[in-house]
Design a protein around this motif. Structure first.
Motif, PDB file in Angstrom:
ATOM      1  N   ARG A  12      -1.636 -53.847 -10.575  1.00 17.58           N
ATOM      2  CA  ARG A  12      -2.133 -54.979  -9.804  1.00 17.58           C
ATOM      3  C   ARG A  12      -3.516 -54.621  -9.309  1.00 17.58           C
ATOM      4  NH1 ARG A  12       1.076 -58.854  -6.063  1.00 17.58           N
ATOM      5  NH2 ARG A  12      -0.626 -60.086  -5.282  1.00 17.58           N
ATOM      6  N   THR A  13      -4.516 -55.359  -9.755  1.00 17.20           N
ATOM      7  CA  THR A  13      -5.893 -55.126  -9.376  1.00 17.20           C
ATOM      8  C   THR A  13      -6.442 -56.430  -8.836  1.00 17.20           C
ATOM      9  OG1 THR A  13      -6.072 -53.571 -11.199  1.00 17.20           O
ATOM     10  CG2 THR A  13      -8.113 -54.286 -10.178  1.00 17.20           C
ATOM     11  N   GLY A  14      -6.615 -56.511  -7.539  1.00 13.29           N
ATOM     12  CA  GLY A  14      -7.068 -57.763  -6.946  1.00 13.29           C
ATOM     13  C   GLY A  14      -6.037 -58.842  -7.185  1.00 13.29           C
ATOM     14  N   GLU A  15      -6.434 -59.878  -7.869  1.00 10.58           N
ATOM     15  CA  GLU A  15      -5.555 -61.003  -8.147  1.00 10.58           C
ATOM     16  C   GLU A  15      -5.050 -61.018  -9.586  1.00 10.58           C
ATOM     17  OE1 GLU A  15      -4.558 -63.156  -5.700  1.00 10.58           O
ATOM     18  OE2 GLU A  15      -5.602 -61.718  -4.441  1.00 10.58           O
ATOM     19  N   LEU A  16      -5.237 -59.916 -10.311  1.00  6.33           N
ATOM     20  CA  LEU A  16      -4.855 -59.870 -11.710  1.00  6.33           C
ATOM     21  C   LEU A  16      -3.607 -59.017 -11.881  1.00  6.33           C
ATOM     22  CD1 LEU A  16      -8.390 -59.260 -13.209  1.00  6.33           C
ATOM     23  CD2 LEU A  16      -7.275 -61.429 -12.706  1.00  6.33           C
ATOM     24  N   LEU A  17      -2.659 -59.500 -12.660  1.00  5.77           N
ATOM     25  CA  LEU A  17      -1.406 -58.795 -12.884  1.00  5.77           C
ATOM     26  C   LEU A  17      -1.198 -58.534 -14.363  1.00  5.77           C
ATOM     27  CD1 LEU A  17       0.880 -61.023 -10.629  1.00  5.77           C
ATOM     28  CD2 LEU A  17      -0.202 -58.869 -10.019  1.00  5.77           C
ATOM     29  N   LEU A  18      -0.738 -57.331 -14.682  1.00  5.31           N
ATOM     30  CA  LEU A  18      -0.350 -57.024 -16.044  1.00  5.31           C
ATOM     31  C   LEU A  18       1.073 -56.512 -15.997  1.00  5.31           C
ATOM     32  CD1 LEU A  18      -1.203 -56.805 -19.019  1.00  5.31           C
ATOM     33  CD2 LEU A  18      -1.853 -54.441 -18.550  1.00  5.31           C
ATOM     34  N   GLY A  53       4.011 -47.858 -15.471  1.00  5.35           N
ATOM     35  CA  GLY A  53       2.898 -48.567 -14.861  1.00  5.35           C
ATOM     36  C   GLY A  53       1.745 -47.700 -14.426  1.00  5.35           C
ATOM     37  N   ARG A  54       1.662 -46.485 -14.922  1.00  3.15           N
ATOM     38  CA  ARG A  54       0.548 -45.618 -14.553  1.00  3.15           C
ATOM     39  C   ARG A  54      -0.605 -45.709 -15.548  1.00  3.15           C
ATOM     40  NH1 ARG A  54       5.060 -42.115 -13.875  1.00  3.15           N
ATOM     41  NH2 ARG A  54       4.472 -41.164 -15.861  1.00  3.15           N
ATOM     42  N   TYR A  55      -0.416 -46.473 -16.611  1.00  3.07           N
ATOM     43  CA  TYR A  55      -1.420 -46.519 -17.677  1.00  3.07           C
ATOM     44  C   TYR A  55      -1.364 -47.868 -18.369  1.00  3.07           C
ATOM     45  CZ  TYR A  55      -3.592 -45.232 -22.173  1.00  3.07           C
ATOM     46  OH  TYR A  55      -4.377 -45.181 -23.284  1.00  3.07           O
ATOM     47  N   ASN A  56      -2.536 -48.448 -18.603  1.00  3.83           N
ATOM     48  CA  ASN A  56      -2.653 -49.657 -19.415  1.00  3.83           C
ATOM     49  C   ASN A  56      -3.111 -49.235 -20.806  1.00  3.83           C
ATOM     50  OD1 ASN A  56      -1.955 -51.552 -17.491  1.00  3.83           O
ATOM     51  ND2 ASN A  56      -4.033 -51.696 -16.702  1.00  3.83           N
ATOM     52  N   PRO A  57      -2.518 -49.793 -21.846  1.00  2.18           N
ATOM     53  CA  PRO A  57      -2.880 -49.363 -23.196  1.00  2.18           C
ATOM     54  C   PRO A  57      -4.245 -49.891 -23.623  1.00  2.18           C
ATOM     55  CG  PRO A  57      -1.438 -51.245 -23.323  1.00  2.18           C
ATOM     56  CD  PRO A  57      -1.515 -50.866 -21.865  1.00  2.18           C
ATOM     57  N   SER A  58      -4.865 -49.164 -24.537  1.00  4.64           N
ATOM     58  CA  SER A  58      -6.054 -49.708 -25.201  1.00  4.64           C
ATOM     59  C   SER A  58      -5.590 -50.891 -26.042  1.00  4.64           C
ATOM     60  CB  SER A  58      -6.685 -48.645 -26.105  1.00  4.64           C
ATOM     61  OG  SER A  58      -5.818 -48.365 -27.201  1.00  4.64           O
ATOM     62  N   ILE A  59      -6.515 -51.709 -26.457  1.00  2.79           N
ATOM     63  CA  ILE A  59      -6.143 -52.851 -27.288  1.00  2.79           C
ATOM     64  C   ILE A  59      -5.574 -52.367 -28.618  1.00  2.79           C
ATOM     65  CG2 ILE A  59      -8.443 -53.210 -28.280  1.00  2.79           C
ATOM     66  CD1 ILE A  59      -5.955 -55.971 -27.268  1.00  2.79           C
ATOM     67  N   ILE A  78       2.155 -58.847 -20.690  1.00  2.00           N
ATOM     68  CA  ILE A  78       1.926 -60.186 -20.163  1.00  2.00           C
ATOM     69  C   ILE A  78       0.893 -60.114 -19.045  1.00  2.00           C
ATOM     70  CG2 ILE A  78       2.983 -62.180 -19.019  1.00  2.00           C
ATOM     71  CD1 ILE A  78       5.166 -59.810 -20.943  1.00  2.00           C
ATOM     72  N   TYR A  79      -0.212 -60.801 -19.243  1.00  2.00           N
ATOM     73  CA  TYR A  79      -1.294 -60.849 -18.266  1.00  2.00           C
ATOM     74  C   TYR A  79      -1.213 -62.167 -17.513  1.00  2.00           C
ATOM     75  CZ  TYR A  79      -6.017 -61.545 -16.495  1.00  2.00           C
ATOM     76  OH  TYR A  79      -7.084 -61.805 -15.696  1.00  2.00           O
ATOM     77  N   GLU A  80      -1.252 -62.085 -16.193  1.00  2.00           N
ATOM     78  CA  GLU A  80      -1.205 -63.294 -15.370  1.00  2.00           C
ATOM     79  C   GLU A  80      -2.172 -63.160 -14.214  1.00  2.00           C
ATOM     80  OE1 GLU A  80       2.778 -63.751 -13.967  1.00  2.00           O
ATOM     81  OE2 GLU A  80       3.536 -64.342 -15.925  1.00  2.00           O
ATOM     82  N   GLU A  81      -2.590 -64.289 -13.707  1.00  2.00           N
ATOM     83  CA  GLU A  81      -3.353 -64.303 -12.465  1.00  2.00           C
ATOM     84  C   GLU A  81      -2.390 -64.647 -11.344  1.00  2.00           C
ATOM     85  OE1 GLU A  81      -7.141 -66.204 -12.294  1.00  2.00           O
ATOM     86  OE2 GLU A  81      -7.358 -66.059 -14.470  1.00  2.00           O
ATOM     87  N   ASP A  82      -2.487 -63.921 -10.251  1.00  2.00           N
ATOM     88  CA  ASP A  82      -1.611 -64.150  -9.101  1.00  2.00           C
ATOM     89  C   ASP A  82      -2.117 -65.376  -8.340  1.00  2.00           C
ATOM     90  OD1 ASP A  82       0.130 -64.002  -7.003  1.00  2.00           O
ATOM     91  OD2 ASP A  82      -0.605 -62.090  -6.240  1.00  2.00           O
ATOM     92  N   ASN A  83      -1.237 -66.335  -8.164  1.00  2.00           N
ATOM     93  CA  ASN A  83      -1.616 -67.541  -7.436  1.00  2.00           C
ATOM     94  C   ASN A  83      -1.275 -67.438  -5.950  1.00  2.00           C
ATOM     95  OD1 ASN A  83       1.114 -67.833  -7.389  1.00  2.00           O
ATOM     96  ND2 ASN A  83       1.193 -69.680  -8.639  1.00  2.00           N
TER      97      ASN A  83
END
Length: 87
Positions: A12-18, A53-59, A78-83
């Motif tokens: 969770r970074t700011g308002e962005l969720l993965l 959740g300690r690592y996000n994969p490269s594309i 799944i990428y979402e924006e937190d509302n």
């Protein structure tokens, strides 16, 4: 069919969720972290870090994972924006 409700928030970074469902999918296919790591040419620690959740994969790694499981990237990651509402 894979349930979409059992997703894990991995960062969770700011308002962005993965979110990711890697552990769920891997276990459904009866594959160990070690086996998956070997098939993807990464370390077992990389798989564990993705699942925890300690690592996000490269594309590129995300594509390799999706191809391995014969799924679309969006079915695993799944990428979402937190509302503003907590899930």
């Amino acid at each position: 069919m894979i349930e979409m409700e059992s997703m894990l928030y991995i960062r969770r970074t700011g308002e962005l969720l993965l979110k990711n469902r890697l552990e769920e999918i891997r276990k459904q296919k009866d594959i160990t972290q070690e086996e998956l790591a070997e098939r993807l040419a990464v370390s077992r620690q990389t798989i564990g870090s993705l699942e925890n959740g300690r690592y996000n994969p490269s594309i590129i790694l995300a594509f390799k994972i999706a191809k391995f499981f014969q799924l679309r990237i969006e079915e695993i990651f799944i990428y979402e924006e937190d509302n503003g509402s907590e899930k």
